[in-house]
Design a protein around this motif. Structure first.
Motif, PDB file in Angstrom:
ATOM      1  N   ARG A 179       0.907   4.052  -2.885  1.00 45.51           N
ATOM      2  CA  ARG A 179       0.318   5.330  -2.445  1.00 45.51           C
ATOM      3  C   ARG A 179      -1.201   5.257  -2.339  1.00 45.51           C
ATOM      4  N   ALA A 216       0.810  -1.223   0.000  1.00 42.73           N
ATOM      5  CA  ALA A 216       0.000   0.000   0.000  1.00 42.73           C
ATOM      6  C   ALA A 216       0.842   1.271   0.000  1.00 42.73           C
ATOM      7  N   GLY A 217       1.952   1.246   0.745  1.00 43.42           N
ATOM      8  CA  GLY A 217       2.783   2.440   0.826  1.00 43.42           C
ATOM      9  C   GLY A 217       3.377   2.830  -0.512  1.00 43.42           C
ATOM     10  N   SER A 261      -4.869   4.903  -0.511  1.00 44.71           N
ATOM     11  CA  SER A 261      -5.551   5.347   0.696  1.00 44.71           C
ATOM     12  C   SER A 261      -6.529   4.310   1.220  1.00 44.71           C
ATOM     13  N   ARG A 262      -7.052   3.487   0.306  1.00 47.59           N
ATOM     14  CA  ARG A 262      -8.107   2.551   0.696  1.00 47.59           C
ATOM     15  C   ARG A 262      -8.184   1.433  -0.327  1.00 47.59           C
ATOM     16  N   PHE A 303      -7.690  -2.545   3.584  1.00 45.31           N
ATOM     17  CA  PHE A 303      -7.172  -1.518   4.492  1.00 45.31           C
ATOM     18  C   PHE A 303      -7.846  -0.195   4.178  1.00 45.31           C
ATOM     19  N   ASP A 304      -7.808   0.713   5.154  1.00 42.74           N
ATOM     20  CA  ASP A 304      -8.438   2.021   5.007  1.00 42.74           C
ATOM     21  C   ASP A 304      -7.598   3.029   5.776  1.00 42.74           C
ATOM     22  N   ARG A 305      -6.890   3.903   5.048  1.00 48.74           N
ATOM     23  CA  ARG A 305      -5.997   4.871   5.680  1.00 48.74           C
ATOM     24  C   ARG A 305      -6.448   6.289   5.430  1.00 48.74           C
ATOM     25  N   ARG A 306      -7.723   6.487   5.225  1.00 46.99           N
ATOM     26  CA  ARG A 306      -8.223   7.840   4.982  1.00 46.99           C
ATOM     27  C   ARG A 306      -8.117   8.692   6.247  1.00 46.99           C
TER      28      ARG A 306
END
Length: 270
Positions: free
Chosen positions: A60, A56-57, A62-63, A267-270
């Protein structure tokens, strides 16, 4: 009213509807020929989900959400009154980026994932495209059709009738069809409803070229989160008839598809 952004490349009235903070990828998946449903499910929901989360990193992202299609009589019940439709897809990969720049950089870094996909995805028959979201019913609380939830997620990728331009079909979808669905939402057991419209971008063309995608992209898709226990209620049948009567004005059912599934949040990084 403001015109649409230059990224959409259109004049249809998006400003009043668009949830513009994120760019979203819709990737409709058909599994490789000869691959059993259980093997496909394991490849997508276990191995590929882990790989995507770990990446994910550098991507880039976000979700990320996967939607697994259900083998359910509801699919036939949805398609039957609309006539001959395309077969449901086996699943959906949904990805979000915070900016266009993140999406461009992230997909540039995804060559290894494209190779991994080829083990279980029929790239040629699995269309993908970039979208903007237009919330129609969007409660403040999180709504997810998880495996243990009574909700299912209805997916309706659609193409317009040949007599309609993209702009005309989108105008009708937003201005005419959206209010009809909202008016019947409670009776249909609908707790969330989004219109997700395709954005024509060079990035989409690059992603298709990477995968050798042949199936044309859709105008976009509708997605609704439904309480399936209300599907047979008189109010639900009334809403369904009203929805289909209006869909006939702008949707080419023979080149569209509809089904229900369950979501997995990767995943969810919002």
């Amino acid at each position: 009213m403001k015109p649409a952004t230059s990224r959409v490349g259109s004049t249809w009235p998006t400003a009043a509807f668009r949830q513009a903070d994120m760019l979203r990828l819709t990737y409709l998946i058909r599994r490789k020929s000869g691959l059993e449903a259980d093997a496909f499910r394991a490849a997508l929901q276990e191995r590929f989900a882990s790989t995507l989360a770990a990446s994910a990193g550098r991507l880039r992202l976000s979700r990320a959400i996967f939607v697994q299609t259900l083998d359910d009589p509801m699919n036939e019940a949805l398609a039957r009154p609309r006539g001959d439709m395309e077969a449901p897809y086996d699943g959906v990969i949904e990805l979000w980026w915070a900016t266009d720049e993140d999406a461009d950089a992230g997909t540039n870094a995804a060559a290894d994932l494209v190779e991994r996909e080829a083990a279980f995805i029929d790239h040629e028959r699995s269309p993908l495209w970039l979208n903007c979201e237009y919330p129609q019913i969007n409660p403040a609380h999180v709504v997810t059709a998880r495996a243990a939830s009574p909700l299912v997620k209805l997916y309706f990728p659609l193409r317009q009738q040949a007599s309609l331009s993209d702009d005309a079909a989108r105008e009708h979808w937003l201005r005419q069809h959206g209010p009809i669905i909202r008016a019947h939402a409670a009776g249909m057991g609908m707790v969330r409803y989004m219109q997700v419209h395709r954005v024509d971008t060079p990035l989409e063309r690059r992603l298709r070229e990477q995968r050798g995608t042949a199936t044309p992209a859709y105008l976009g898709h509708a997605e609704t989160w439904l309480d399936r226990s209300m599907a047979s209620a008189p109010e639900a049948r009334l809403g369904g008839r009203a929805a289909i009567a209006d869909e006939k004005r702008f949707i080419d059912f023979a080149r569209s598809s509809i089904w229900v599934g369950k979501e997995r949040i990767v995943f969810d990084r919002r």
